[in-house]
Design a protein around this motif. Structure first.
Motif, mmCIF file in Angstrom:
data_model
loop_
_atom_site.group_PDB
_atom_site.id
_atom_site.type_symbol
_atom_site.label_atom_id
_atom_site.label_comp_id
_atom_site.label_asym_id
_atom_site.label_seq_id
_atom_site.Cartn_x
_atom_site.Cartn_y
_atom_site.Cartn_z
ATOM 1 N N UNK A 1 0.830 -1.201 0.000
ATOM 2 C CA UNK A 1 0.000 0.000 0.000
ATOM 3 C C UNK A 1 0.872 1.261 0.000
ATOM 4 N N UNK A 2 2.055 1.171 0.617
ATOM 5 C CA UNK A 2 2.963 2.331 0.568
ATOM 6 C C UNK A 2 3.496 2.518 -0.852
ATOM 7 N N UNK A 3 3.711 1.404 -1.568
ATOM 8 C CA UNK A 3 4.108 1.521 -2.984
ATOM 9 C C UNK A 3 2.968 2.174 -3.780
ATOM 10 N N UNK A 4 1.728 1.777 -3.458
ATOM 11 C CA UNK A 4 0.580 2.367 -4.172
ATOM 12 C C UNK A 4 0.528 3.879 -3.931
ATOM 13 N N UNK A 5 0.880 4.297 -2.719
ATOM 14 C CA UNK A 5 0.897 5.738 -2.433
ATOM 15 C C UNK A 5 2.016 6.410 -3.235
ATOM 16 N N UNK A 6 3.195 5.770 -3.272
ATOM 17 C CA UNK A 6 4.303 6.335 -4.068
ATOM 18 C C UNK A 6 3.883 6.443 -5.529
ATOM 19 N N UNK A 7 3.202 5.404 -6.023
ATOM 20 C CA UNK A 7 2.755 5.433 -7.424
ATOM 21 C C UNK A 7 1.773 6.584 -7.651
ATOM 22 N N UNK A 8 0.900 6.822 -6.680
ATOM 23 C CA UNK A 8 -0.083 7.906 -6.866
ATOM 24 C C UNK A 8 0.596 9.274 -6.885
ATOM 25 N N UNK A 9 1.783 9.354 -6.280
ATOM 26 C CA UNK A 9 2.496 10.643 -6.233
ATOM 27 C C UNK A 9 3.397 10.860 -7.452
ATOM 28 N N UNK A 10 3.620 9.790 -8.218
ATOM 29 C CA UNK A 10 4.648 9.840 -9.261
ATOM 30 C C UNK A 10 4.320 10.795 -10.396
ATOM 31 N N UNK A 11 3.037 11.099 -10.566
ATOM 32 C CA UNK A 11 2.651 12.006 -11.652
ATOM 33 C C UNK A 11 2.565 13.451 -11.169
ATOM 34 N N UNK A 12 3.098 13.729 -9.976
ATOM 35 C CA UNK A 12 2.981 15.067 -9.375
ATOM 36 C C UNK A 12 1.532 15.548 -9.347
ATOM 37 N N UNK A 13 0.653 14.761 -8.713
ATOM 38 C CA UNK A 13 -0.769 15.143 -8.749
ATOM 39 C C UNK A 13 -1.051 16.394 -7.928
ATOM 40 N N UNK A 14 -2.161 17.043 -8.277
ATOM 41 C CA UNK A 14 -2.592 18.202 -7.492
ATOM 42 C C UNK A 14 -3.335 17.740 -6.241
ATOM 43 N N UNK A 15 -3.799 16.498 -6.314
ATOM 44 C CA UNK A 15 -4.713 15.989 -5.283
ATOM 45 C C UNK A 15 -4.567 14.479 -5.230
ATOM 46 N N UNK A 16 -4.637 13.892 -4.039
ATOM 47 C CA UNK A 16 -4.783 12.435 -4.050
ATOM 48 C C UNK A 16 -6.037 12.017 -3.286
ATOM 49 N N UNK A 17 -6.702 11.036 -3.872
ATOM 50 C CA UNK A 17 -7.907 10.464 -3.283
ATOM 51 C C UNK A 17 -7.526 9.113 -2.714
ATOM 52 N N UNK B 1 -5.556 16.151 0.140
ATOM 53 C CA UNK B 1 -6.021 14.759 0.181
ATOM 54 C C UNK B 1 -7.497 14.687 0.546
ATOM 55 N N UNK B 2 -8.189 13.791 -0.149
ATOM 56 C CA UNK B 2 -9.539 13.418 0.271
ATOM 57 C C UNK B 2 -9.447 11.948 0.660
#
Ligand SMILES: Nc1ncnc2c1ncn2[C@@H]1O[C@H](COP(=O)(O)OP(=O)(O)OP(=O)(O)O)[C@@H](O)[C@H]1O
Length: 262
Positions: A163-179, A209-210
């Motif tokens: 799940x920590x890898x999944x969080x890293x993956x969600x950050x990899x695109x420099x998102x404005x927001x993470x859900x 974050x939401x």
């Protein structure tokens, strides 16, 4: 520290962080006869952590999924950074790049290494070079505490590590927001805290974050605001202290008393 600003018309909460990033207005959604989202209005400001809580089936996941168009809405509007959500094509792909998503189940690509899981989208979508994507991915894996697992396959990792890898993956695109939709509910108890600690770190770093979660401790500690949903409506919208110490509605009082029994 951002100066305090007046609250937007759709929210009764004073703004503590930046300007509005996600604006949800009069959103309606039905599944057949089921009214899943009933006149949903809220604003998430840049840098805010909004925790969505409520009984099972109250519409929390549907709202989260509607925000990055994994679910369509019947009516109303959702805008991100001033742009109304597009529903298809290249505009939708851009939206998905701006909005990271972490699900309950880890959803890593089983036949790719941990590192490849994090670099895949930046290489394909953002056309980053492998060298650049690898460097950024290693930085993110380090940030979530699993850089030493980079060469492994996901199945070799614990649920908390995945799940920590999944969080890293969600950050990899420099998102404005993470859900994050119940990011710890599939984890063994001892792994929940390691993921919550990563989320608390992101909150401290100012990531918007939401978070849909049943982890009330996280909500108290990290949320700027709690949205309490029941029967497809936002029944209360309050700071964690206001909500947990002085819930206003019978639905919220009932929900909290059941949670505290356990
Ligand atoms: N694709 C779908 N088709 C039909 N009904 C659906 C669909 N997705 C969700 N629902 C229903 O919509 C309602 C809201 O679901 P949702 O997953 O948003 O609730 P939730 O508050 O996140 O619940 P939980 O805490 O149990 O995850 C539920 O009654 C659910 O069964």
């Amino acid at each position: 520290m951002e100066p305090a600003q007046p609250a937007p018309a759709t929210s009764n909460i004073s703004v503590r962080r930046g300007e509005p990033l996600v604006v949800v207005e009069h959103v309606e959604k039905h599944f057949g006869d089921l009214h899943v989202l009933n006149d949903i209005n809220t604003v998430v400001n840049r840098g805010e952590v909004v925790v969505v809580i409520g009984p099972s089936g109250s519409g929390k996941s549907t709202l989260c999924r509607a925000i990055n168009r994994l679910e369509t809405i019947d009516s109303g509007t959702i805008s991100i950074d001033g742009i109304a959500l597009p529903s298809e094509g290249a505009a939708l792909a851009r939206l998905r790049a701006d909005v990271g998503m972490v699900f309950q189940s880890f959803n890593l690509f089983a036949h790719k290494t941990v590192l490849e899981n994090v670099t895949l989208a930046p290489i394909r979508v953002k056309k980053r070079s492998r060298k650049e994507a690898d460097a950024k991915a290693m930085e993110l894996l380090d940030r979530v505490g699993v850089a030493n697992q980079a060469k492994k396959m996901p199945a070799q990792l614990s649920g908390g590590q995945q799940q920590r890898v999944a969080i890293a993956r969600s950050l990899a695109m420099n998102p404005k927001l993470i859900l994050l939709d119940e990011p710890t509910s599939a984890l063994d108890p001892e792994m929940i805290n390691e993921v919550l600690d990563v989320m608390i770190g992101l909150a401290k770093d100012g990531m918007t974050m939401i978070v849909v979660t049943h982890e009330m401790g996280f909500a108290r500690k990290a949320a700027d605001r709690v949205l309490f949903m029941a029967d497809g409506k936002i029944v209360e919208e309050a700071t964690p202290a206001e909500f947990f110490d002085n819930p206003q509605s019978d639905r919220a009082k009932d929900f909290l008393s059941k949670i505290l029994e356990h």
